[in-house]
Scaffold this active site. Sequence first.
Site, mmCIF file in Angstrom:
data_model
loop_
_atom_site.group_PDB
_atom_site.id
_atom_site.type_symbol
_atom_site.label_atom_id
_atom_site.label_comp_id
_atom_site.label_asym_id
_atom_site.label_seq_id
_atom_site.Cartn_x
_atom_site.Cartn_y
_atom_site.Cartn_z
ATOM 1 C CG HIS A 7 -4.965 9.631 -3.266
ATOM 2 N ND1 HIS A 7 -4.945 9.117 -4.414
ATOM 3 C CD2 HIS A 7 -6.064 10.519 -3.137
ATOM 4 C CE1 HIS A 7 -5.608 9.883 -5.294
ATOM 5 N NE2 HIS A 7 -6.186 10.549 -4.306
ATOM 6 C CE LYS B 107 2.020 3.396 -8.039
ATOM 7 N NZ LYS B 107 0.816 3.006 -8.828
ATOM 8 C CG HIS C 36 1.546 6.151 -4.278
ATOM 9 N ND1 HIS C 36 1.210 7.102 -4.914
ATOM 10 C CD2 HIS C 36 1.091 5.118 -4.402
ATOM 11 C CE1 HIS C 36 0.090 6.452 -5.820
ATOM 12 N NE2 HIS C 36 -0.133 5.158 -5.460
ATOM 13 C CG ASP D 219 -2.293 6.463 -2.651
ATOM 14 O OD1 ASP D 219 -1.570 5.569 -1.891
ATOM 15 O OD2 ASP D 219 -2.815 6.402 -3.607
ATOM 16 C CG ASP E 32 -6.286 5.765 -4.786
ATOM 17 O OD1 ASP E 32 -7.031 4.814 -5.488
ATOM 18 O OD2 ASP E 32 -5.271 6.080 -5.102
ATOM 19 C CD GLU F 172 -1.872 9.867 -6.150
ATOM 20 O OE1 GLU F 172 -2.706 10.544 -6.822
ATOM 21 O OE2 GLU F 172 -1.845 8.794 -5.341
ATOM 22 C CD1 TRP G 6 0.405 8.961 -9.463
ATOM 23 C CD2 TRP G 6 -0.837 8.092 -10.781
ATOM 24 N NE1 TRP G 6 0.985 8.013 -9.745
ATOM 25 C CE2 TRP G 6 0.223 7.069 -10.781
ATOM 26 C CE3 TRP G 6 -1.863 7.671 -11.576
ATOM 27 C CZ2 TRP G 6 0.431 6.077 -11.288
ATOM 28 C CZ3 TRP G 6 -1.568 6.264 -12.280
ATOM 29 C CH2 TRP G 6 -0.473 5.527 -12.010
ATOM 30 C CG ASP H 197 0.445 1.395 -4.497
ATOM 31 O OD1 ASP H 197 -0.392 1.769 -3.604
ATOM 32 O OD2 ASP H 197 0.243 1.964 -5.486
ATOM 33 C CG ASP I 154 -4.366 0.981 -4.488
ATOM 34 O OD1 ASP I 154 -4.606 1.981 -4.015
ATOM 35 O OD2 ASP I 154 -3.621 0.744 -5.222
HETATM 36 C C1 RNT Z 1 -1.997 5.273 -8.676
HETATM 37 C C2 RNT Z 1 -2.359 6.450 -7.897
HETATM 38 C C3 RNT Z 1 -3.813 7.179 -8.310
HETATM 39 C C4 RNT Z 1 -5.094 6.095 -8.801
HETATM 40 C C5 RNT Z 1 -6.198 6.793 -9.147
HETATM 41 C C6 RNT Z 1 -7.051 5.795 -10.022
HETATM 42 O O1 RNT Z 1 -1.146 4.624 -8.131
HETATM 43 O O2 RNT Z 1 -2.787 6.052 -6.653
HETATM 44 O O3 RNT Z 1 -4.319 8.006 -7.332
HETATM 45 O O4 RNT Z 1 -4.883 5.169 -7.950
HETATM 46 O O5 RNT Z 1 -5.931 8.052 -9.416
HETATM 47 ZN ZN ZN Z 2 -3.546 7.527 -5.032
#
Ligand code: RNT
Ligand code: ZN
Length: 433
Positions: A299, A241, A275, A272, A339, A239, A200, A307, A309
């Site tokens: 993820h 985003k 994302h 993810d 994640d 990955e 990523w 986003d 997290d």
């Molecule tokens: C970032 C991605 C990525 C990170 C990690 C730390 O937006 O989600 O996967 O969160 O690799």
């Molecule tokens: Zn991620």
Amino acid sequence: MPFARLPESLNQAAKPEQLQQAYSYAQERFAELGVDCEKAIEAALAVPLSAHCWQADDVTGLEAGAETLDSGGLKATGNYPGVATTGDQIRQDFEVAAKLIPGALRFNIHAMYAETGGRPVARDELDPRHFTAWVDWCKDHGWGLDFNPTCFAHPMVADGLTLSHHRKTVRDFWVRHCIASREIARYFARHLGPSVCNIWLPDGRKDSTVDRRGPRERLAKALDTVLAHKMPGVIDTVESKLFGIGVEDYTVGNHEFYLLYAATRGCGICFDMGHFHPTESVADKISATALFVKHILLHVSRGVRWDSDHVVRLNDELRALCDEAVRSGAMGRLLWATDFFDASINRIAAWVLGLRAVRKALLFALLEPYKLAAEAERVGDGAAKLAIEELRAELPFGAVWDWACHKADTPLGLAWLVDVRRYEETVLSQRGR
Ligand code: RNT
Ligand code: ZN
């Protein structure tokens, strides 16, 4: 930190006869619908969940003189005491969490968790020797180990760009770092079995981007160089985003870019859950993508408005994701990783909550009366399908989950919190910050 009052009975072991009774009743209810609880439990516990190391330290890493996350568009918020600051602390913390999470686990680290004995090592010069402690530790626990190049929080992130930068020296640095990362993953694979290496990068622009094509062309070329050589045992994934903080207008590696990259190059794709546009369903991407791409890395995350997290919970999105994972028949090609990073609560509790939620959602999905519902759909009986799906909320799922936790030798209900609190009092509260 303050602890809310919880029932005293939490400290006592669950009563086996009661558990058994509740489970037997649940088994009957599910069996009437054609669902075998024993099989579902076995299958749910067998799915390896790759726990992300970065929940332990708010995505800081172990490099000497680490940069802030600012050069990456990520943000961990909160300052709950007891954050891990060494590899040993991260490992010790996760051992506490792992005992409280039922089912198969793996571990997932980033290049910035290299242990170089205090000596700065450039990211493009990292090699397996800097990760031996992680490998030995995973071997001791019987866990696989996954890897990620760290293309953020570094001075070579120039103008917010890495592999897509217009300057060759910048691109080449990150190409070397990504190749080094794949070598490291290959070393993990040699010792611990197949290893996922997920790329990523934060590349993007803040405002009104004019040249949207150039960086994408360069990224595709750079990735081709990174992935040019076969690395046995390494499962490469990319990955996408939607946007990052400070790069809201343009993301070089957006969904279309990586989806088509993975499909044309034969590598895996990573979805993810944070994302995509907030109403866009990752769940629905599984069956579509699995037709064309071999490996899908998930993820598992939880965005709140963006986003963000947040710690994963058993919400509608997670249930939908796991339902689709099971229904699509692609389970064998899905790779599960968490994640998220919450620095505002006990970080070990965050891990346990999130990973237990994923396992719970998998079990919930495996207990779906799928055959009945699919048959109703096939014959055009929409009312029966809805009724069967609605019934899932009424079935004694909790009794099956309790039994799964019991079988896996992990605490039931809130009891895991007792262990986490004890660890906070005895270990975390003694740490400097
Ligand atoms: C970032 C991605 C990525 C990170 C990690 C730390 O937006 O989600 O996967 O969160 O690799
Ligand atoms: Zn991620």
